[in-house]
Write a protein that holds these residues in place. Structure first.
Motif: not given
Length: 196
Positions: A76-82, A132-137, A139-140, A151-154
């Motif tokens: 869902x995060x990846x699908x959000x507008x860029x 999963x935190x790595x995957x989310x980071x 995506x961010x 380091x902000x995405x992490x």
């Protein structure tokens, strides 16, 4: 060929889901410590060996649903507008995910209570969250193309997943007086104060 691969993957997913549901049901009925892998395999209609093809242990089988929900949330995060900033994108993704998926609250409650009482489940849950935190980071990070050393995405990913975990714990401690979405919003509001 593609249709047979698709059918095979759907069958594997159905087996994983059946094992997860059997583990959850048996845990509710008998208690986590009394559930064996053999009992789960029997309840799911598979062999012990087949269980091992899908899950390492009963902890993994029990937490499978949560892991799948977090993977879907990452998507869902990846699908959000860029052009959307990271924290608002995370907030919007969890709201969208909650509306679209409508996960059963009972299952969330059961898993959260179990993790709070069983160190082996909590340890496995935290290990799942770290992966999963790595995957989310990622995506961010892909939203704004930061430098490799940024380091902000992490930090955002860790804060977001920690917020969800805190919200679920608070929801349980309140005896589910509010819907989980309301508790998640409250915790994300508080966590987000440092990111806006």
């Amino acid at each position: 060929m593609d249709s047979s691969v698709g059918l095979r993957e759907r069958k594997k997913e159905a087996t994983r889901q059946a094992v997860h549901e059997a583990t959850l049901r048996l845990t509710v009925e008998h208690g986590f410590d009394r559930v064996t892998v053999e009992a789960v395999a029997d309840a799911a209609g598979i062999s012990r060996r087949t269980f091992s093809n899908y899950f390492t242990n009963k902890e993994d089988a029990l937490l499978y649903g949560e892991e799948e929900h977090i993977r879907a949330l990452v998507q869902e995060v990846r699908n959000r507008p860029a052009e959307e900033d990271a924290w608002p994108a995370l907030r919007a993704a969890v709201a969208e995910f909650s509306q679209r998926m409508a996960p059963p609250e009972r299952e969330w409650a059961v898993r959260t209570r179990l993790a709070m009482r069983h160190p082996s489940l909590l340890a496995r849950q935290l290990a799942n969250h770290a992966a999963l935190e790595r995957d989310l980071a990622e995506a961010v990070a892909s939203r704004r193309g930061p430098a490799a050393e940024d380091v902000r995405p992490l930090v955002l990913a860790a804060a977001f997943l920690s917020s969800l975990r805190i919200a679920m714990r608070l929801w349980i401690e309140e005896d589910e007086a509010r819907g989980p979405g309301a508790v998640i919003d409250e915790i994300l509001d508080e966590m987000g104060r440092g990111f806006v």
